[in-house]
Design a protein around this motif. Structure first.
Motif, PDB file in Angstrom:
ATOM      1  N   ARG A 111       0.696  -1.329  -0.059  1.00 44.15           N
ATOM      2  CA  ARG A 111      -0.021   0.045  -0.146  1.00 44.15           C
ATOM      3  C   ARG A 111       0.845   1.242   0.209  1.00 44.15           C
ATOM      4  O   ARG A 111       0.256   2.298  -0.329  1.00 44.15           O
ATOM      5  CB  ARG A 111      -0.963  -0.015   1.164  1.00 44.15           C
ATOM      6  N   ASN A 112       2.009   1.157   0.123  1.00 47.75           N
ATOM      7  CA  ASN A 112       3.136   2.411   0.091  1.00 47.75           C
ATOM      8  C   ASN A 112       3.461   2.760  -1.263  1.00 47.75           C
ATOM      9  O   ASN A 112       4.268   3.636  -1.461  1.00 47.75           O
ATOM     10  CB  ASN A 112       4.288   2.110   1.248  1.00 47.75           C
ATOM     11  N   HIS A 113       3.273   1.745  -2.252  1.00 43.82           N
ATOM     12  CA  HIS A 113       3.504   2.040  -3.655  1.00 43.82           C
ATOM     13  C   HIS A 113       2.920   3.405  -3.899  1.00 43.82           C
ATOM     14  O   HIS A 113       1.768   3.488  -3.765  1.00 43.82           O
ATOM     15  CB  HIS A 113       3.547   0.823  -4.562  1.00 43.82           C
ATOM     16  N   THR A 114       3.410   3.958  -4.998  1.00 44.22           N
ATOM     17  CA  THR A 114       2.839   5.082  -5.825  1.00 44.22           C
ATOM     18  C   THR A 114       2.460   4.320  -7.123  1.00 44.22           C
ATOM     19  O   THR A 114       3.214   3.895  -7.769  1.00 44.22           O
ATOM     20  CB  THR A 114       3.931   6.196  -6.358  1.00 44.22           C
ATOM     21  N   VAL A 115       0.955   4.190  -7.199  1.00 52.64           N
ATOM     22  CA  VAL A 115       0.197   3.371  -8.196  1.00 52.64           C
ATOM     23  C   VAL A 115       0.293   4.113  -9.626  1.00 52.64           C
ATOM     24  O   VAL A 115      -0.279   5.323  -9.487  1.00 52.64           O
ATOM     25  CB  VAL A 115      -1.282   2.854  -7.649  1.00 52.64           C
ATOM     26  N   ALA A 116       0.501   3.555 -10.536  1.00 49.19           N
ATOM     27  CA  ALA A 116       0.538   4.072 -11.777  1.00 49.19           C
ATOM     28  C   ALA A 116      -0.859   3.183 -12.561  1.00 49.19           C
ATOM     29  O   ALA A 116      -0.788   1.783 -12.712  1.00 49.19           O
ATOM     30  CB  ALA A 116       1.597   3.666 -12.758  1.00 49.19           C
ATOM     31  N   ALA A 117      -1.994   3.802 -12.540  1.00 48.83           N
ATOM     32  CA  ALA A 117      -3.209   3.254 -13.326  1.00 48.83           C
ATOM     33  C   ALA A 117      -2.828   2.670 -14.382  1.00 48.83           C
ATOM     34  O   ALA A 117      -2.559   3.688 -15.387  1.00 48.83           O
ATOM     35  CB  ALA A 117      -4.368   4.213 -12.980  1.00 48.83           C
ATOM     36  N   LEU A 118      -3.613   1.847 -14.802  1.00 45.32           N
ATOM     37  CA  LEU A 118      -3.652   1.482 -16.427  1.00 45.32           C
ATOM     38  C   LEU A 118      -4.586   2.346 -16.989  1.00 45.32           C
ATOM     39  O   LEU A 118      -4.525   2.559 -18.146  1.00 45.32           O
ATOM     40  CB  LEU A 118      -3.993   0.004 -16.239  1.00 45.32           C
ATOM     41  N   SER A 119      -5.752   2.392 -16.419  1.00 45.64           N
ATOM     42  CA  SER A 119      -6.902   3.351 -16.924  1.00 45.64           C
ATOM     43  C   SER A 119      -7.548   4.190 -15.747  1.00 45.64           C
ATOM     44  O   SER A 119      -7.536   3.446 -14.839  1.00 45.64           O
ATOM     45  CB  SER A 119      -7.474   2.553 -17.746  1.00 45.64           C
ATOM     46  N   PRO A 120      -8.471   5.315 -16.034  1.00 44.23           N
ATOM     47  CA  PRO A 120      -9.064   5.524 -14.898  1.00 44.23           C
ATOM     48  C   PRO A 120      -9.940   4.834 -14.267  1.00 44.23           C
ATOM     49  O   PRO A 120     -10.365   4.968 -13.250  1.00 44.23           O
ATOM     50  CB  PRO A 120      -9.878   6.882 -15.661  1.00 44.23           C
ATOM     51  N   GLU A 121     -10.357   4.015 -15.115  1.00 44.94           N
ATOM     52  CA  GLU A 121     -11.596   2.771 -14.564  1.00 44.94           C
ATOM     53  C   GLU A 121     -10.887   1.697 -13.797  1.00 44.94           C
ATOM     54  O   GLU A 121     -11.602   0.926 -13.135  1.00 44.94           O
ATOM     55  CB  GLU A 121     -12.384   2.302 -15.740  1.00 44.94           C
TER      56      GLU A 121
END
Length: 428
Positions: A111-121
């Motif tokens: 949960r401490n990662h900075t997440v890169a979303a594949l798409s807004p959904e």
């Protein structure tokens, strides 16, 4: 709709049991790993269904995850215990417990990662993972307690229901699944506000599951795998110290342990057990700081008891004499019937002087009851201690046996040891 739900529950139970029983049956060919892995991979689905997937039946709401998958898992663990032993059955229980704690630990880091979303959904729902993780840990803790409880209860019921295995299985399952339902519903209500109807419906469904799985287990034990592999090696892995060995009292273990290594007349250990225990002691424990004393014991003039009072009376004397000797020994000592009216006591961590004192205590205990219970019989004892006087079991026994016959030659009803005046006089 209700009939369809009930039919589907029976189908799910049948498929689950058929596959898991097949994996259990194949353990001799493929190993137990298939069975253990199958139990493990189902845990997430069980918890998810028990948390979110419910159906309605006339007696309330219930989840197939709890009714079929969790109840089935617990009953399969009990069947694994019946067919194997504590060393085997602990593997899926400890594996699930450790694995789910690992999930929680990794989620705390992830949960401490900075997440890169594949798409807004498609954003990760960590709150869902948190909830599922804690519910899985709570469910696994309950499973750990449930597994111990159902095994212990099953064995305790053996004292009254040994000839009624179906009743024994179903009562064990019903009692433990009732406890589990209360425990899991409490957590579920806290997390998601589950209504009390889910508590009642889930409990009623688990009672039905206990009966259904008991019927299936009885069919498996009666028609598929009648023999009990664990009976071939009841003493296997006795050094393992864990809660299962502390709490598991399988009646076939008790029966076999009473027969294996025990003298049938007196109930003390037999000669074969003597050789086994002393061999292991010399391999691992005997040293100058941890001496081992052997007491060779013979009943004086026992032939007279048999000749004058009959062999049945002689047997009664041997039984009572063995009890007298056992009561006079320390708790860590072992008594063996060597043959006829001869006994051997093994006393760990007892030097020559202390061993002579224990031997004298045995002699005095028998003499005190000699005229009342033993028809005048007394005992003679020879004492030897390793490693001071012998480096192996054979030499130790020969030394004690020679001293025993020295005691017999010099009047009986006496102890001869390295410290006795009699031996000193003979050597002089």
């Amino acid at each position: 709709m209700v009939e369809k739900n009930i039919l589907l529950l029976f189908c799910e139970a049948g498929v689950y049991f058929a596959v898991m029983a097949g994996l259990l049956y194949g353990r001799r060919r493929f190993g137990i790993g298939l069975f253990v892995c199958a139990i493990g991979v189902m845990h997430f689905l069980e918890t998810y269904l028990a948390s979110f997937f419910y159906i309605q039946l006339p007696f309330g709401q219930l989840s197939p995850g709890s009714t079929v998958l969790f109840s089935g898992k617990l009953m399969m663990i009990l069947m694994l215990h019946i067919k194997e032993d504590a060393r085997i059955v602990r593997q899926p229980i400890y594996g699930l417990l450790i694995g789910n704690f690992l999930i929680v630990g990794l989620v705390m880091i992830l949960r401490n990662h900075t997440v890169a979303a594949l798409s807004p959904e498609r954003l990760p729902d960590l709150s869902f993972i948190d909830e599922m993780g804690w519910l899985m840990v709570w469910g696994t803790i309950l499973l750990f307690i449930d597994a111990i409880a159902i095994i212990l209860l099953y064995e305790r019921l053996g004292a009254w229901l040994r000839n009624l295995p179906f009743l024994r299985l179903s009562i064990s399952g019903a009692v433990v699944l009732s406890f589990d339902q209360i425990g899991f519903y409490t957590a579920l209500h806290f997390y998601s506000g589950a209504p009390f109807a889910a508590m009642l419906g889930g409990w009623a469904a688990k009672m039905g599951a206990a009966i259904v799985f008991s019927v299936l287990i009885m069919g498996y034990l009666r028609f598929v795998e009648r023999e009990t592999p664990a009976a071939d090696h009841p003493l296997k892995d006795r050094r393992t110290r864990d809660v299962f060995h502390t709490l598991t009292f399988r009646e076939r273990y008790e029966d076999l342990l009473q027969q294996t290594g025990r003298d049938t007349l007196t109930g003390v250990f037999n000669r074969r057990k003597l050789e086994y225990i002393t061999a292991r002691a010399f391999e691992r424990d005997v040293s100058p700081s941890q001496p081992l004393s052997l007491l060779a014991i013979d009943v004086d003039r026992f032939k007279t008891v048999n000749d004058q009072h009959g062999h049945k009376t002689g047997d009664d004397v041997l039984r009572q004499l063995a009890k007298t000797l056992s009561d006079a020994l320390r708790t860590e000592d072992h008594l063996f019937r060597f043959g006829g009216e001869e006994f051997v006591a093994i006393c760990p961590n007892l030097g020559p002087a202390a061993a002579a004192i224990v031997a004298e205590r045995l002699r005095a205990a028998v003499q005190q009851r000699s005229h009342e219970e033993f028809f005048g019989s007394t005992i003679s004892i020879g004492v030897a201690t390793a490693p001071m006087e012998a480096e192996n079991y054979d030499a130790l026994f020969v030394c004690a046996d020679e001293r025993l016959y020295a005691a017999k030659r010099h009047g009986r009803n006496r102890v001869v040891s390295a410290y006795s005046q009699l031996e000193e006089a003979e050597s002089a």
